[in-house]
Design a protein around this motif. Sequence first.
Motif, PDB file in Angstrom:
ATOM      1  N   LYS A 210      -3.094  25.070  14.688  1.00  0.00           N
ATOM      2  CA  LYS A 210      -2.127  24.508  13.745  1.00  0.00           C
ATOM      3  C   LYS A 210      -1.104  25.572  13.325  1.00  0.00           C
ATOM      4  O   LYS A 210       0.091  25.302  13.236  1.00  0.00           O
ATOM      5  N   LYS A 211      -1.584  26.798  13.109  1.00  0.00           N
ATOM      6  CA  LYS A 211      -0.687  27.901  12.740  1.00  0.00           C
ATOM      7  C   LYS A 211       0.325  28.164  13.853  1.00  0.00           C
ATOM      8  O   LYS A 211       1.530  28.295  13.598  1.00  0.00           O
ATOM      9  N   LEU A 212      -0.143  28.213  15.090  1.00  0.00           N
ATOM     10  CA  LEU A 212       0.754  28.444  16.223  1.00  0.00           C
ATOM     11  C   LEU A 212       1.734  27.283  16.374  1.00  0.00           C
ATOM     12  O   LEU A 212       2.927  27.495  16.620  1.00  0.00           O
ATOM     13  N   MET A 213       1.260  26.048  16.217  1.00  0.00           N
ATOM     14  CA  MET A 213       2.134  24.877  16.307  1.00  0.00           C
ATOM     15  C   MET A 213       3.239  24.967  15.263  1.00  0.00           C
ATOM     16  O   MET A 213       4.415  24.749  15.573  1.00  0.00           O
ATOM     17  N   THR A 214       2.885  25.307  14.040  1.00  0.00           N
ATOM     18  CA  THR A 214       3.881  25.420  12.965  1.00  0.00           C
ATOM     19  C   THR A 214       4.886  26.520  13.274  1.00  0.00           C
ATOM     20  O   THR A 214       6.090  26.354  13.047  1.00  0.00           O
ATOM     21  N   GLU A 215       4.415  27.640  13.808  1.00  0.00           N
ATOM     22  CA  GLU A 215       5.324  28.729  14.191  1.00  0.00           C
ATOM     23  C   GLU A 215       6.309  28.264  15.262  1.00  0.00           C
ATOM     24  O   GLU A 215       7.500  28.590  15.212  1.00  0.00           O
ATOM     25  N   LYS A 216       5.810  27.514  16.243  1.00  0.00           N
ATOM     26  CA  LYS A 216       6.682  26.998  17.305  1.00  0.00           C
ATOM     27  C   LYS A 216       7.688  25.993  16.745  1.00  0.00           C
ATOM     28  O   LYS A 216       8.862  25.994  17.114  1.00  0.00           O
ATOM     29  N   GLU A 217       7.217  25.098  15.866  1.00  0.00           N
ATOM     30  CA  GLU A 217       8.131  24.146  15.219  1.00  0.00           C
ATOM     31  C   GLU A 217       9.247  24.902  14.505  1.00  0.00           C
ATOM     32  O   GLU A 217      10.426  24.584  14.689  1.00  0.00           O
ATOM     33  N   ASP A 218       8.871  25.907  13.711  1.00  0.00           N
ATOM     34  CA  ASP A 218       9.863  26.681  12.965  1.00  0.00           C
ATOM     35  C   ASP A 218      10.829  27.392  13.903  1.00  0.00           C
ATOM     36  O   ASP A 218      12.040  27.434  13.651  1.00  0.00           O
ATOM     37  N   PHE A 219      10.299  27.939  14.997  1.00  0.00           N
ATOM     38  CA  PHE A 219      11.141  28.621  15.978  1.00  0.00           C
ATOM     39  C   PHE A 219      12.225  27.675  16.506  1.00  0.00           C
ATOM     40  O   PHE A 219      13.404  28.022  16.526  1.00  0.00           O
ATOM     41  N   TYR A 220      11.822  26.479  16.924  1.00  0.00           N
ATOM     42  CA  TYR A 220      12.804  25.540  17.478  1.00  0.00           C
ATOM     43  C   TYR A 220      13.684  24.919  16.398  1.00  0.00           C
ATOM     44  O   TYR A 220      14.863  24.650  16.644  1.00  0.00           O
ATOM     45  N   LEU A 221      13.153  24.740  15.202  1.00  0.00           N
ATOM     46  CA  LEU A 221      13.984  24.227  14.100  1.00  0.00           C
ATOM     47  C   LEU A 221      15.093  25.210  13.754  1.00  0.00           C
ATOM     48  O   LEU A 221      16.191  24.796  13.362  1.00  0.00           O
ATOM     49  N   ASN A 222      14.823  26.490  13.920  1.00  0.00           N
ATOM     50  CA  ASN A 222      15.857  27.492  13.650  1.00  0.00           C
ATOM     51  C   ASN A 222      16.973  27.481  14.695  1.00  0.00           C
ATOM     52  O   ASN A 222      18.012  28.097  14.484  1.00  0.00           O
ATOM     53  N   LYS A 223      16.760  26.781  15.793  1.00  0.00           N
ATOM     54  CA  LYS A 223      17.764  26.666  16.846  1.00  0.00           C
ATOM     55  C   LYS A 223      18.621  25.405  16.713  1.00  0.00           C
ATOM     56  O   LYS A 223      19.557  25.197  17.461  1.00  0.00           O
ATOM     57  N   VAL A 224      18.259  24.541  15.768  1.00  0.00           N
ATOM     58  CA  VAL A 224      18.996  23.285  15.573  1.00  0.00           C
ATOM     59  C   VAL A 224      20.380  23.593  15.037  1.00  0.00           C
ATOM     60  O   VAL A 224      20.522  24.340  14.063  1.00  0.00           O
TER      61      VAL A 224
END
Length: 141
Positions: free
Chosen positions: A125-139
């Motif tokens: 879950k921690k890794l998933m959230t990190e990945k979500e945040d990573f791609y959200l920062n590219k929006v």
Amino acid sequence: MPAINFFQEDVSFKLTDKLKLKKWITEAIMAEGYKLQELNYIFCSDQYLLQMNQQYLDHDTLTDIITFDNSETPGKIVGDIFISIERIWENAEKFKVSKMRELQRVVIHGALHLVGYADKKPADKKLMTEKEDFYLNKVTF
């Protein structure tokens, strides 16, 4: 461009910025080393998604997303992602973010499931959230 389709079931919902969203999803999938063939996002009601959760996953709870991986070839993405608009709007309020930001988070969450990320265990879950945040920062929209 690979096929990314958006549908509605049991809700009145109009998605904006479809082309930008498709490009963002495609780029994220490619960055994870996968090729997108076909991806369907189906926006629906809580009740619609609850019925799917009961029927296909034997869960009797509300959820914001259910992802079905229909891929038959490793490295190629084919899937259906069902998203409850009612859950998105409620969660946006709960987490004090915009509705669009919460929608983007759940949209990329489903794509991340299709490229192999899980979220059941705390570390996953921690890794998933990190990945979500990573791609959200590219929006950019």
